[in-house]
Write an enzyme that holds these catalytic residues in place. Structure first.
Site, PDB file in Angstrom:
ATOM      1  N   ASP A   1       2.159  -5.602   4.398  1.00  0.00           N
ATOM      2  CA  ASP A   1       2.060  -4.203   3.979  1.00  0.00           C
ATOM      3  C   ASP A   1       1.553  -3.433   5.197  1.00  0.00           C
ATOM      4  O   ASP A   1       0.362  -3.440   5.506  1.00  0.00           O
ATOM      5  CB  ASP A   1       1.090  -4.103   2.793  1.00  0.00           C
ATOM      6  CG  ASP A   1       0.781  -2.666   2.407  1.00  0.00           C
ATOM      7  OD1 ASP A   1       1.116  -1.754   3.181  1.00  0.00           O
ATOM      8  OD2 ASP A   1       0.179  -2.469   1.338  1.00  0.00           O
TER       9      ASP A   1
ATOM     10  N   TYR B   1      -5.200  -3.395  -0.853  1.00  0.00           N
ATOM     11  CA  TYR B   1      -4.620  -2.387  -1.741  1.00  0.00           C
ATOM     12  C   TYR B   1      -3.172  -2.170  -1.326  1.00  0.00           C
ATOM     13  O   TYR B   1      -2.886  -1.953  -0.158  1.00  0.00           O
ATOM     14  CB  TYR B   1      -5.415  -1.076  -1.597  1.00  0.00           C
ATOM     15  CG  TYR B   1      -4.926   0.054  -2.466  1.00  0.00           C
ATOM     16  CD1 TYR B   1      -5.140   0.044  -3.844  1.00  0.00           C
ATOM     17  CD2 TYR B   1      -4.253   1.148  -1.916  1.00  0.00           C
ATOM     18  CE1 TYR B   1      -4.700   1.096  -4.643  1.00  0.00           C
ATOM     19  CE2 TYR B   1      -3.818   2.195  -2.706  1.00  0.00           C
ATOM     20  CZ  TYR B   1      -4.045   2.162  -4.062  1.00  0.00           C
ATOM     21  OH  TYR B   1      -3.613   3.205  -4.854  1.00  0.00           O
TER      22      TYR B   1
ATOM     23  N   LYS C   1       3.142   6.484   5.238  1.00  0.00           N
ATOM     24  CA  LYS C   1       2.305   7.258   6.162  1.00  0.00           C
ATOM     25  C   LYS C   1       3.044   7.701   7.431  1.00  0.00           C
ATOM     26  O   LYS C   1       3.841   8.612   7.361  1.00  0.00           O
ATOM     27  CB  LYS C   1       1.011   6.512   6.446  1.00  0.00           C
ATOM     28  CG  LYS C   1       0.293   6.165   5.106  1.00  0.00           C
ATOM     29  CD  LYS C   1      -1.111   5.755   5.275  1.00  0.00           C
ATOM     30  CE  LYS C   1      -1.732   5.226   3.997  1.00  0.00           C
ATOM     31  NZ  LYS C   1      -2.258   6.246   3.086  1.00  0.00           N
TER      32      LYS C   1
HETATM   33  N1  HOZ Z   1      -6.971   5.504  -1.482  1.00  0.00           N
HETATM   34  C1  HOZ Z   1      -6.041   6.256  -0.704  1.00  0.00           C
HETATM   35  C2  HOZ Z   1      -6.100   5.846   0.738  1.00  0.00           C
HETATM   36  N2  HOZ Z   1      -6.294   4.473   0.959  1.00  0.00           N
HETATM   37  C3  HOZ Z   1      -6.349   7.717  -0.865  1.00  0.00           C
HETATM   38  C4  HOZ Z   1      -5.186   8.597  -0.755  1.00  0.00           C
HETATM   39  C5  HOZ Z   1      -5.500  10.036  -1.081  1.00  0.00           C
HETATM   40  O1  HOZ Z   1      -6.400  10.302  -1.882  1.00  0.00           O
HETATM   41  O2  HOZ Z   1      -4.821  10.900  -0.554  1.00  0.00           O
END
Ligand code: HOZ
Length: 427
Positions: A239, A144, A267
């Site tokens: 990434d 992702y 992050k």
């Molecule tokens: N899918 C996101 C983390 N891999 C979620 C982020 C979120 O909902 O804050």
């Protein structure tokens, strides 16, 4: 535990926000029930609107590597706010954080700041296309890279959690330029390169995927990708939104000793504020506007509050490298405890861990998207809710990774292991 107020807040939110959330995984759809509304957080703990205290294994999906409301970051943001919150002009602090990031991460000369990991990956791919003059990209099933169109093809994380790894709204024209390979399978990459000779701009991947649960790169896989890129004039994008400034000061490149051509961050680099970044050596970065023709911009990019938070976080990590070792030790301790408890049960499971990223899969041997998708979601749901009931907050999806923070104590870890023992005993 009681979640009455959270449930009421969720019902109210659902009237005005699609699904009641601003990011789908938070809605608890994958595990059932209604989401916890957090009131505040400090160190390793979340405090919800019902007054429950939870040990947190999400750390805001990674950024809170030192725990929540880390005092130096809070102070830096408060101080900076007094000077104004956004100017849309250059500020000195942008150079300070850029200089520090470039000194911490291998193989990069310049870095540009954006507002999210999605933006960073989207911009990195545009830059790779502009630099190479080629259009196709290779990504891996289950990886992702945020929600921009080119990446919502067999995406992991929230996309796969809701069973729609290919999102409607992504045009066929865009989708045709995204080629899919299987993580940990070099042959699948070779076949794509062979079938699309001279057309591939970049291979993008999470060096340690965290969006199909945590996946460990097999020996030789990343090295093989590096060699394929070199042989075929393809740029390798790491990434490092999850792994950057977490696995090591220099991220996965340093931890695994592999060189990427472009690296993306999010992050940890923002200390909990909305920051993303992408970086590379000069010859690539100089293709960006205003030096070069590849356009990329943003009113809030390099925002002073975000830069103050990020700079404080990176400075701390740079001066206290012991944090990475401490996190690794704590995660390894948790790993051992989980293994001890789960091995006494009849459950089929896999624990994948690298550094301070860890995930439990209720299936055997998980090394790519297909094997991760075999996980028993019914067991995961019961496990998740059982742990929540014991005051431990895990990611509400089997496709997400647990992130440890250094505010966790060994007592917290023992409590977590005891909770697992109780919960799996009742599964
Ligand atoms: N899918 C996101 C983390 N891999 C979620 C982020 C979120 O909902 O804050």
């Amino acid at each position: 535990m009681q979640y009455k107020r959270s449930s009421a807040l969720f019902a109210e939110a659902s009237k005005y926000i699609p699904g009641g959330v601003n990011s789908p995984v938070r809605a608890f759809k994958a595990v059932g029930g209604t989401p916890i509304f957090v009131k505040e957080a400090k160190g390793a703990y979340l405090y919800d609107e019902d007054g429950n205290k939870l040990i947190d294994y999400i750390a805001s999906w990674g950024p809170m590597i030192l725990g929540h409301a880390f005092q130096p970051v809070v102070d830096a943001v408060v101080e900076k706010t007094k000077q104004g919150t956004s100017f849309g002009t250059p500020t000195e602090i942008e150079t300070e954080i850029a200089k520090l990031a470039v000194s911490m991460v291998p193989n990069i000369d310049k870095i540009r700041f954006v507002n999210s990991g999605t933006e960073a990956c989207m911009s990195a791919v545009r830059l790779a296309r502009g630099f190479t003059g080629k259009e196709k990209i290779i990504k891996f099933s289950g990886c992702y890279h945020g929600h921009s169109d080119s990446f919502l093809i067999q995406a992991g994380s929230g996309a796969v959690t809701f069973g729609s790894p290919n999102s409607p709204g992504v045009t066929q024209g865009t989708a045709k330029d995204t080629l899919l390979a299987d993580y940990n399978n070099l042959e699948s990459v070779k076949a794509l390169i062979e079938a699309n000779k001279g057309e591939i701009a970049t291979i993008i991947l999470e060096p340690v995927p965290g969006n199909m649960g945590c996946i460990i790169p097999k020996k030789g896989f990343l090295e093989g990708l590096r060699a394929l890129c070199d042989e075929n004039g393809i740029l390798l994008i790491f990434d490092e939104v999850m792994t950057g400034f977490r696995l090591a000061k220099g991220g996965a490149q340093e931890f695994l000793n592999i060189k990427a051509d472009i690296v993306t961050f999010g992050k940890v680099i923002g200390g909990g504020l909305p920051v993303g970044a992408f970086a590379a050596r000069d010859e690539i970065m100089n293709h960006l506007a205003p030096l070069g023709p590849v356009y990329q911009a943003g009113t809030l990019s390099g925002n002073p509050l975000a830069m103050a938070a990020g700079l404080t976080m990176l400075k701390y990590l740079d001066q206290n490298e012991i944090v990475f070792k401490s996190l690794e030790d704590k995660t390894s301790y948790l790993h051992d405890g989980l293994e001890r408890v789960l091995s006494e049960t009849d459950l089929t499971y896999t624990i994948n861990r690298l550094g301070s990223m860890i995930s439990v899969h209720f299936t055997d041997e998980v090394y790519d998207f297909k094997t991760s998708a075999k996980g028993n979601n019914e067991t995961f749901k019961k496990f998740f809710h059982g742990m929540l009931n014991e005051g431990v907050y895990l990611p509400p999806s089997a496709f997400e990774t647990w992130f440890l923070n250094d505010a966790l104590t060994y007592e917290d870890l023992d409590d977590t292991i005891a909770a697992v023992e109780k919960v799996v005993g009742e599964l």
